[in-house]
Design an enzyme around this catalytic site. Structure first.
Site, short mmCIF file in Angstrom:
data_model
loop_
_atom_site.label_atom_id
_atom_site.label_comp_id
_atom_site.label_asym_id
_atom_site.label_seq_id
_atom_site.Cartn_x
_atom_site.Cartn_y
_atom_site.Cartn_z
N ASP A 146 37.99 42.71 32.99
CA ASP A 146 37.98 43.74 33.31
C ASP A 146 36.76 44.83 32.26
O ASP A 146 35.23 44.42 32.76
CB ASP A 146 39.09 44.87 32.31
CG ASP A 146 39.38 45.69 32.46
OD1 ASP A 146 39.85 47.04 32.95
OD2 ASP A 146 41.17 45.45 33.57
N HIS A 204 40.50 50.13 29.33
CA HIS A 204 40.93 49.84 30.49
C HIS A 204 41.23 48.65 31.06
O HIS A 204 42.52 47.50 30.63
CB HIS A 204 40.15 50.07 31.89
CG HIS A 204 41.53 49.93 32.98
ND1 HIS A 204 41.25 48.47 34.13
CD2 HIS A 204 42.27 50.76 34.17
CE1 HIS A 204 42.46 48.49 34.58
NE2 HIS A 204 41.88 49.98 34.76
N SER A 532 47.07 48.77 38.30
CA SER A 532 46.14 47.67 37.03
C SER A 532 46.90 47.98 36.62
O SER A 532 46.62 46.62 35.13
CB SER A 532 44.89 49.04 36.76
OG SER A 532 45.35 49.95 36.38
#
Length: 744
Positions: A146, A204, A532
């Site tokens: 990520d 994220h 996600s």
């Protein structure tokens, strides 16, 4: 012997004549992903592990001291592909193609990211049930590909964590001694950020890592809502973070490098919330790297993408990974739109001001005069509309975030906002951190509010805030954004495989303080939505299954998750989509994940890496393409099988006039003496015959094979696709396989 080995390597390194370097501008070169095959004459080199020297021999020979190999070579790989990423010109690639061992080279692509109460909703509770049975994921290492990590967050505290397993070989590239028994590794592979620590600047990676395996954090909330103890799915699993993405873009070569390192380091599960649309598997580096991982026994979970509700919008369609769609949970942050006629429409909002009095105010629809362009409340669009002190109705969508719409209303003097979904989003509503009192309501509610405005000369409304509400009986519901099948790359494999929580999930939030102090004292949280977020839920659940069954293969873990899934909501009705209509098989796959059942599935459908090779041959891949995926020379002669013949936990078939037959082999992982009886959920227009109809096992790990025949029934149906299922039922287990049939 040392002299002989040195001589052998020297001969190998001189095997390739060097490519003459062109006169070039560094900025004019492209990054290529280069696949090579080690010739038999070079096996000594492969076994020695010094692949970099051999990879360098494919590159242009340096012509000056400033032009060394390091300026060309970006990443070299050894675990998930045989090859490297390098900066090259098209002419240099053409010359490279003549070299012995060359397989393919193509410019790299870019991939995109697919972006508290959830454990309880999934049946995960402290000190009882699935969590203690699976040791909370203890001993399992989850590798997260990520945007990096915010190491100072309390979710990554190692309180109560055991030491990493002895097999762990990874590195910590954070400044100081930030890694611990929870966050055991952190590395950066973003090529243009080389040398920098893997700090999460986007947030994220922090979200996904905490969702998969964040530690217990009490008092977690967002703006005072959803208060409780936050935890990842596998709170005692270890985390290894690999930064491969920056600014929500992931370079293909960087992804390969991250996954290559994860395999080398010894992770058990890889979580990748990123991907591209449908493509040839031999040109998808996530597919290739994931295949390399599963050959080493590593489970790979990938997000399905956020292209829903449109059909055939999936990413990560390859059958050797778990492809995860998104669903809602039973929690809402309630904000109710109250109209002057007494009607009320429940919506959501994270911003719940205590000082907002629920007094009826004038209600206005800025598009009522026929100007539909202002309906979306774009920035500046209300400057010429009288909304001061009023509640403004805005329509969702139009490429403008709901928070931005609220800012437009606030800037124009509006007192509050009701934002209704467009038709596509339907009933899929979410809480946002609005800048003024607001309620996000469904499309149906929005239509009724419009009708009310048009029915009176003095429409009024207000918003009533109720805070956190648990127990929404329509949950789980498929998120409107969750990508749907059928698969374009492999129609004979049903995708997505599963759905899991991915709407308004409380997860660790990046803050500058996390990355400045690294003191594990910050506990900021936010709410996030997307596949996600559903992907790391399943990564963590896979870690629980792995912890409970360390000898299970990736395919066995995947089967356990799929065949134990549920198809109903909390009120017992079928899982619905964003329209509140029953969600079809291309939205839910096998159904909604059920962790306690997945840990004890009864039967599993196992698949070896070689089985996927036969599948690829049957799918029509060339031997060269399969070589790229598998890293070995392949012959498809006499090896091909139909897609639907793969020992997959679901069925996706194309049915002509003459019918078709497939087999499945089930492995008993429950009690030794167990008997399973067949149940067929009818598929409209299709006759299904299964032989045998009873599976009787006498040993653990015993395998039994059954045949399943599909044919058209005498009563035709007016549909292209139909669906149903078969299930094997014992006194303790229900092992269900969904079925999709396309009439051709």
């Amino acid at each position: 012997m040392a002299c002989i080995l040195l001589l052998s390597i020297t001969c190998i390194l001189s095997f390739h004549p060097y490519i003459a370097a062109e006169t070039y501008d560094q900025n004019s070169l492209q990054t290529y992903i280069v696949h090579v095959h080690v010739p038999e004459s070079s096996q000594v080199l492969a076994e020695s592990g010094d692949m970099v020297s051999w990879y360098n021999s494919f590159l242009p020979k340096p012509t000056a001291s400033s032009d060394d190999y390091s300026l060309r070579m970006i990443h070299s790989y050894r675990n998930v592909i045989t090859g490297f990423a390098a900066r090259l010109s098209p002419t240099e690639v053409s010359q490279m193609e003549k070299k012995d061992g060359f397989v393919s080279a193509r410019p790299q692509k870019t991939y995109t990211l697919h972006t508290t109460h959830a454990p309880s909703f999934l049946g995960l509770h402290e000190n009882v049930g699935a969590w203690p049975i699976s040791n909370y994921g203890k001993g399992v290492i989850i590798g997260v590909i990520d945007t990096g990590i915010s190491p100072g967050h309390l979710s990554f505290s190692d309180e109560g964590m055991p030491s990493p397993p002895a097999k762990w070989k990874g590195k910590c590239e954070l400044n100081g001694t930030t890694c611990n028994n929870k966050l055991i590794g952190a590395r950066n592979f973003v090529s243009h950020l080389s040398g920098l620590p893997p700090i999460d600047q986007e947030g994220h990676g922090t979200l996904t890592a905490s969702t998969a395996a964040g530690n217990f954090v009490s008092g977690a909330n967002v703006l005072g809502n959803a208060n409780g103890t936050a935890a990842g799915m596998a709170p005692l699993a270890h985390l290894a973070v690999y930064k491969a993405c920056s600014l929500n873009v992931c370079g293909e070569g960087d992804i390969l490098a991250a996954m290559d390192a994860a395999v080398e380091d010894g992770v058990d599960v890889i979580s990748a919330s990123l991907g591209r649309g449908p493509t040839n598997f031999s040109e998808d580096s996530v597919a290739i790297a994931a295949f390399g991982a599963i050959q080493k026994g590593i489970f790979v979970s990938c997000s399905a993408d956020n292209g829903g509700p449109n059909s055939s919008t999936l990413a990560n369609e390859f059958p050797w990974v778990l492809t995860v769609g998104a669903s809602t949970i039973d929690r809402s942050i309630r904000a109710t739109a109250v109209l002057g006629n007494g009607d009320e429409f429940d919506g959501e909002s994270l911003f719940q001001p205590k000082d907002f009095q629920p007094t009826l105010l004038p209600l206005v629809d800025p598009s009522a005069g026929g100007n539909e362009t202002v309906a979306y409340c774009a920035p500046g669009s209300l400057n010429d509309t009288d909304v001061k002190g009023k509640v403004v109705l805005c329509v969702g969508g139009g490429g403008i975030s709901r928070i931005a719409k609220g800012q437009t209303v606030k800037d124009a003097g509006g007192a509050a906002m009701i934002v209704s979904n467009d038709a596509e989003a339907g009933y899929d509503i979410k809480p946002d951190a609005h800048v003024l009192p607001a309620a996000h309501v469904s499309y149906a509610a929005g239509q009724k509010i419009k009708a009310y405005i048009n029915s009176t000369s003095t429409p009024t409304a207000t918003i009533s805030f109720q805070g956190t509400v648990i127990g929404t009986k329509s949950a789980p519901m498929v998120a409107s954004f969750s990508s749907r099948g059928p698969s374009l790359s492999s129609p004979g494999i049903l995708k997505p495989d599963i759905i899991g929580p991915g709407v308004s999930i409380l997860a660790a939030r990046y803050t500058s303080r996390d990355n400045a102090t690294n003191d594990n004292k910050n506990a900021s949280f936010s709410m996030a939505s997307g596949t996600s977020i559903s992907c790391p839920h399943l990564s963590g659940i896979a870690a629980l299954v792995k912890s409970a069954h360390p000898d299970w293969s990736p395919a066995a873990i995947k089967s356990a998750i799929m065949t134990s899934a549920t198809q109903t909501t909390l009120n017992g009705s079928l899982i619905a989509d964003e329209r509140l209509l029953p969600a079809d098989i291309f939205a839910v796959g096998a159904g909604h994940v059920n962790p306690p059942k997945a840990i004890d599935p009864g039967l599993v459908y196992d698949i070896s890496p070689d089985d996927y090779i036969a599948y690829l041959c049957g799918l029509g891949y060339t031997e060269k393409e399969i070589t790229i995926i598998t890293r070995r020379i392949i012959s498809c002669s006499g090896r091909a099988i139909p897609e639907a013949q793969l020992n997959y936990p679901s069925f996706s078939i194309q049915l002509g006039r003459h019918g078709s037959m497939y087999t499945r082999t089930a492995t008993n992982v429950g009690t030794a003496e167990s008997t399973y009886y067949l149940k067929i959920e009818s598929v409209p227009g299709v006759d299904i015959v299964v032989q045998p109809r009873v599976l009787s096992f006498t040993e653990v790990n015993q395998k039994m094979t059954y045949q399943i025949f599909f044919s058209r029934s005498a009563t035709p149906v007016n549909a292209t696709y139909v669906q149903g299922s078969i299930a094997w039922i014992s006194s303790k287990h229900i092992v269900r396989s969904p079925i999709s049939v396309k009439f051709i």
